[in-house]
Motif scaffolding. Structure first.
Motif, PDB file in Angstrom:
ATOM      1  N   GLN A  98       8.309   1.871   4.274  1.00  0.00           N
ATOM      2  CA  GLN A  98       8.146   2.613   3.010  1.00  0.00           C
ATOM      3  C   GLN A  98       7.221   1.880   2.038  1.00  0.00           C
ATOM      4  O   GLN A  98       6.303   2.461   1.472  1.00  0.00           O
ATOM      5  CB  GLN A  98       9.517   2.836   2.360  1.00  0.00           C
ATOM      6  CG  GLN A  98      10.380   3.830   3.117  1.00  0.00           C
ATOM      7  CD  GLN A  98      11.778   3.935   2.519  1.00  0.00           C
ATOM      8  OE1 GLN A  98      12.561   2.983   2.545  1.00  0.00           O
ATOM      9  NE2 GLN A  98      12.105   5.088   1.980  1.00  0.00           N
ATOM     10  N   LEU A  99       7.481   0.594   1.835  1.00  0.00           N
ATOM     11  CA  LEU A  99       6.640  -0.149   0.893  1.00  0.00           C
ATOM     12  C   LEU A  99       5.225  -0.311   1.451  1.00  0.00           C
ATOM     13  O   LEU A  99       4.241  -0.299   0.707  1.00  0.00           O
ATOM     14  CB  LEU A  99       7.232  -1.527   0.569  1.00  0.00           C
ATOM     15  CG  LEU A  99       6.399  -2.340  -0.435  1.00  0.00           C
ATOM     16  CD1 LEU A  99       6.291  -1.618  -1.781  1.00  0.00           C
ATOM     17  CD2 LEU A  99       6.974  -3.737  -0.640  1.00  0.00           C
ATOM     18  N   SER A 100       5.148  -0.448   2.766  1.00  0.00           N
ATOM     19  CA  SER A 100       3.851  -0.645   3.398  1.00  0.00           C
ATOM     20  C   SER A 100       2.882   0.491   3.053  1.00  0.00           C
ATOM     21  O   SER A 100       1.705   0.268   2.802  1.00  0.00           O
ATOM     22  CB  SER A 100       4.074  -0.769   4.902  1.00  0.00           C
ATOM     23  OG  SER A 100       2.904  -0.532   5.571  1.00  0.00           O
ATOM     24  N   TRP A 101       3.392   1.726   3.038  1.00  0.00           N
ATOM     25  CA  TRP A 101       2.524   2.860   2.701  1.00  0.00           C
ATOM     26  C   TRP A 101       1.981   2.727   1.271  1.00  0.00           C
ATOM     27  O   TRP A 101       0.787   2.887   1.026  1.00  0.00           O
ATOM     28  CB  TRP A 101       3.258   4.202   2.859  1.00  0.00           C
ATOM     29  CG  TRP A 101       2.407   5.312   2.366  1.00  0.00           C
ATOM     30  CD1 TRP A 101       2.548   6.007   1.211  1.00  0.00           C
ATOM     31  CD2 TRP A 101       1.221   5.808   2.999  1.00  0.00           C
ATOM     32  NE1 TRP A 101       1.519   6.908   1.075  1.00  0.00           N
ATOM     33  CE2 TRP A 101       0.694   6.813   2.161  1.00  0.00           C
ATOM     34  CE3 TRP A 101       0.557   5.487   4.195  1.00  0.00           C
ATOM     35  CZ2 TRP A 101      -0.473   7.506   2.474  1.00  0.00           C
ATOM     36  CZ3 TRP A 101      -0.609   6.191   4.512  1.00  0.00           C
ATOM     37  CH2 TRP A 101      -1.113   7.179   3.661  1.00  0.00           C
ATOM     38  N   ILE A 102       2.883   2.396   0.365  1.00  0.00           N
ATOM     39  CA  ILE A 102       2.460   2.288  -1.036  1.00  0.00           C
ATOM     40  C   ILE A 102       1.438   1.155  -1.197  1.00  0.00           C
ATOM     41  O   ILE A 102       0.441   1.306  -1.886  1.00  0.00           O
ATOM     42  CB  ILE A 102       3.694   2.081  -1.956  1.00  0.00           C
ATOM     43  CG1 ILE A 102       4.595   3.320  -1.835  1.00  0.00           C
ATOM     44  CG2 ILE A 102       3.280   1.832  -3.399  1.00  0.00           C
ATOM     45  CD1 ILE A 102       5.913   3.219  -2.568  1.00  0.00           C
ATOM     46  N   LEU A 103       1.684   0.049  -0.499  1.00  0.00           N
ATOM     47  CA  LEU A 103       0.732  -1.060  -0.600  1.00  0.00           C
ATOM     48  C   LEU A 103      -0.604  -0.701   0.046  1.00  0.00           C
ATOM     49  O   LEU A 103      -1.655  -1.119  -0.429  1.00  0.00           O
ATOM     50  CB  LEU A 103       1.319  -2.337   0.020  1.00  0.00           C
ATOM     51  CG  LEU A 103       2.564  -2.899  -0.672  1.00  0.00           C
ATOM     52  CD1 LEU A 103       2.995  -4.193   0.010  1.00  0.00           C
ATOM     53  CD2 LEU A 103       2.328  -3.137  -2.161  1.00  0.00           C
ATOM     54  N   SER A 104      -0.559   0.100   1.114  1.00  0.00           N
ATOM     55  CA  SER A 104      -1.813   0.539   1.748  1.00  0.00           C
ATOM     56  C   SER A 104      -2.671   1.299   0.749  1.00  0.00           C
ATOM     57  O   SER A 104      -3.895   1.215   0.777  1.00  0.00           O
ATOM     58  CB  SER A 104      -1.542   1.480   2.917  1.00  0.00           C
ATOM     59  OG  SER A 104      -1.025   0.772   3.986  1.00  0.00           O
ATOM     60  N   CYS A 105      -2.001   2.040  -0.124  1.00  0.00           N
ATOM     61  CA  CYS A 105      -2.726   2.810  -1.138  1.00  0.00           C
ATOM     62  C   CYS A 105      -3.242   1.915  -2.255  1.00  0.00           C
ATOM     63  O   CYS A 105      -3.971   2.363  -3.127  1.00  0.00           O
ATOM     64  CB  CYS A 105      -1.833   3.912  -1.714  1.00  0.00           C
ATOM     65  SG  CYS A 105      -1.333   5.096  -0.455  1.00  0.00           S
ATOM     66  N   ASN A 130      -6.709   1.195  16.383  1.00  0.00           N
ATOM     67  CA  ASN A 130      -5.937   2.191  15.642  1.00  0.00           C
ATOM     68  C   ASN A 130      -5.787   1.816  14.163  1.00  0.00           C
ATOM     69  O   ASN A 130      -6.058   0.686  13.763  1.00  0.00           O
ATOM     70  CB  ASN A 130      -4.575   2.387  16.320  1.00  0.00           C
ATOM     71  CG  ASN A 130      -3.756   1.113  16.334  1.00  0.00           C
ATOM     72  OD1 ASN A 130      -3.162   0.729  15.349  1.00  0.00           O
ATOM     73  ND2 ASN A 130      -3.738   0.431  17.488  1.00  0.00           N
ATOM     74  N   ALA A 131      -5.339   2.780  13.379  1.00  0.00           N
ATOM     75  CA  ALA A 131      -5.214   2.567  11.935  1.00  0.00           C
ATOM     76  C   ALA A 131      -4.192   1.482  11.616  1.00  0.00           C
ATOM     77  O   ALA A 131      -4.335   0.750  10.636  1.00  0.00           O
ATOM     78  CB  ALA A 131      -4.837   3.879  11.249  1.00  0.00           C
ATOM     79  N   GLY A 132      -3.156   1.369  12.464  1.00  0.00           N
ATOM     80  CA  GLY A 132      -2.138   0.350  12.231  1.00  0.00           C
ATOM     81  C   GLY A 132      -2.706  -1.053  12.373  1.00  0.00           C
ATOM     82  O   GLY A 132      -2.334  -1.966  11.624  1.00  0.00           O
ATOM     83  N   THR A 135      -4.398  -1.630   9.074  1.00  0.00           N
ATOM     84  CA  THR A 135      -3.562  -1.792   7.875  1.00  0.00           C
ATOM     85  C   THR A 135      -2.417  -2.799   8.071  1.00  0.00           C
ATOM     86  O   THR A 135      -1.583  -2.974   7.184  1.00  0.00           O
ATOM     87  CB  THR A 135      -2.956  -0.443   7.417  1.00  0.00           C
ATOM     88  OG1 THR A 135      -2.185   0.086   8.499  1.00  0.00           O
ATOM     89  CG2 THR A 135      -4.030   0.557   7.044  1.00  0.00           C
ATOM     90  N   TYR A 136      -2.410  -3.432   9.204  1.00  0.00           N
ATOM     91  CA  TYR A 136      -1.424  -4.480   9.529  1.00  0.00           C
ATOM     92  C   TYR A 136      -1.145  -5.425   8.342  1.00  0.00           C
ATOM     93  O   TYR A 136       0.014  -5.706   8.029  1.00  0.00           O
ATOM     94  CB  TYR A 136      -1.999  -5.185  10.742  1.00  0.00           C
ATOM     95  CG  TYR A 136      -1.386  -6.426  11.304  1.00  0.00           C
ATOM     96  CD1 TYR A 136      -0.925  -6.446  12.621  1.00  0.00           C
ATOM     97  CD2 TYR A 136      -1.321  -7.615  10.585  1.00  0.00           C
ATOM     98  CE1 TYR A 136      -0.426  -7.598  13.196  1.00  0.00           C
ATOM     99  CE2 TYR A 136      -0.816  -8.766  11.147  1.00  0.00           C
ATOM    100  CZ  TYR A 136      -0.365  -8.761  12.451  1.00  0.00           C
ATOM    101  OH  TYR A 136       0.130  -9.905  13.013  1.00  0.00           O
TER     102      TYR A 136
END
Ligand code: TRP
Length: 337
Positions: A98-105, A130-132, A135-136
């Protein structure tokens, strides 16, 4: 991390993770896990099996599942104590994703493009960029920032990711107000880098094709001694630490970190003796150091129920801590948790 204790004496928080890709080596043990065990006494510690990170390269599901359980059992076998440390499996604590998505943004494309590990791994896995994989570092930042970690023990290969974590945290704090503590790297002094036994200019790696190049934490004593006997050295025949003697330097460093002897003491003890004697001694010392780990591991793997109780409880406790940070973040971003 008991609530009461936390209020009385605030110890600095340490968080670290290890990917469950294959069996851990003597390098992982000396360079990481053994330090984790020592740190539990003086810090509030959180240790995780970074299984979400492992998905950035293709995994066979059966093998991955086995590797996750094995990795968890190994860190307990080494002495990580679930009563003292948050000891969990990353994917079982949903706040990380969950936090990872927000930090990606809040991470820039340019920043991620500059990560040397991304460049290396995309060259190595050219058929699966891949995208992961890209964004690792945002996921790693989430791991660290969720627990408001002060210190993060990592190898040199991860220091760029840690730097980026600080940049992301600084940016987020600047935009939304103080939310995250800025973590620092923790680099242990001794034995940080265990080199390959076949090519001592390279780091010891579990993915080496040459089985003699690395020692695994679960190798049998006979195997350990045999592998050290085959270790590549030089033709000089004197046990001393010196430039150009990479093989002997590596063996001395390993021997020193398992026996506590200084280089001078080792040189003194092996003066006039051949490499054969020295290699035998290193092999025996390492086998002895790993004996309890191997025994604990066997016992733990036979007790599935205990292991499961540990990782379930670990995930629940970790989630409780992580959720506090996530809640703050949601609020600051305008989301509703
Ligand atoms: N990326 C680290 C590695 O490959 C593992 C890891 C994941 C980690 N999350 C972490 C290490 C958080 C320290 C802190 O070695």
């Amino acid at each position: 991390m008991h609530e009461v204790q936390e209020k009385k004496e605030k110890k600095p928080i340490i968080l670290s993770g290890i990917q469950p890709t294959g069996i851990f080596t003597l390098g992982n043990y000396i360079g990481a896990i053994r330090n984790w065990v020592q740190l539990q006494e003086d810090y509030d510690t959180a240790y995780m099996i970074a299984d979400l990170h492992a998905l950035t390269v293709r995994q066979d599901p059966k093998v991955l599942r086995e590797n996750i359980l094995r990795a968890y059992a190994v860190i307990l076998a080494c002495g990580v104590d679930p009563e003292k440390s948050l000891t969990f499996i990353q994917s079982q604590v949903p706040e990380h994703a969950q936090l990872s998505w927000i930090l990606s943004c809040n991470t820039q494309f340019g920043e991620l493009s500059r990560m040397t590990q991304f460049k290396d791994k995309s060259a190595k896995h050219a058929d699966n960029i891949n995208a992961g994989l890209f964004t690792y570092p945002s996921l790693m930042a989430a791991d660290i920032l969720l627990y408001q970690a002060d210190l993060v023990p990592v190898g040199a290969d991860q220091s760029q990711h840690l730097e980026l974590t600080r940049d992301i945290a600084t940016r987020f704090n600047g935009l939304y107000g103080n939310t995250f503590k800025l973590p620092q790297g923790y680099y242990p002094k001794v034995g940080a880098r265990v080199m390959s036994l076949a090519d001592p200019t390279k780091k010891m790696s579990k993915s080496d094709e040459n089985q003699n190049a690395f020692i695994t934490i679960l190798d049998e004593p006979g195997t350990i001694v045999k592998k050290f006997k085959r270790a590549v050295t030089d033709s000089e025949m004197s046990v001393r630490y010196a430039e150009g003697k990479d093989g002997i330097n590596n063996l001395m460093s390993i021997y020193s970190s398992v026996t506590g002897l200084t280089y001078e003491q080792i040189e003194h003890d092996f003066a006039g003796k051949g490499y054969g004697d020295f290699k035998q001694a290193v092999g025996e010392a390492v086998a002895e150091e790993l004996r309890p780990v191997r025994e604990n591991y066997k016992r733990l793997r036979e007790d599935k129920a205990y292991l499961e109780a540990c990782y379930r409880a670990g995930a629940e406790k970790a989630s409780h801590v992580a959720r506090r940070t996530l809640q703050k973040v949601y609020k600051k971003c305008g989301l509703i948790l």
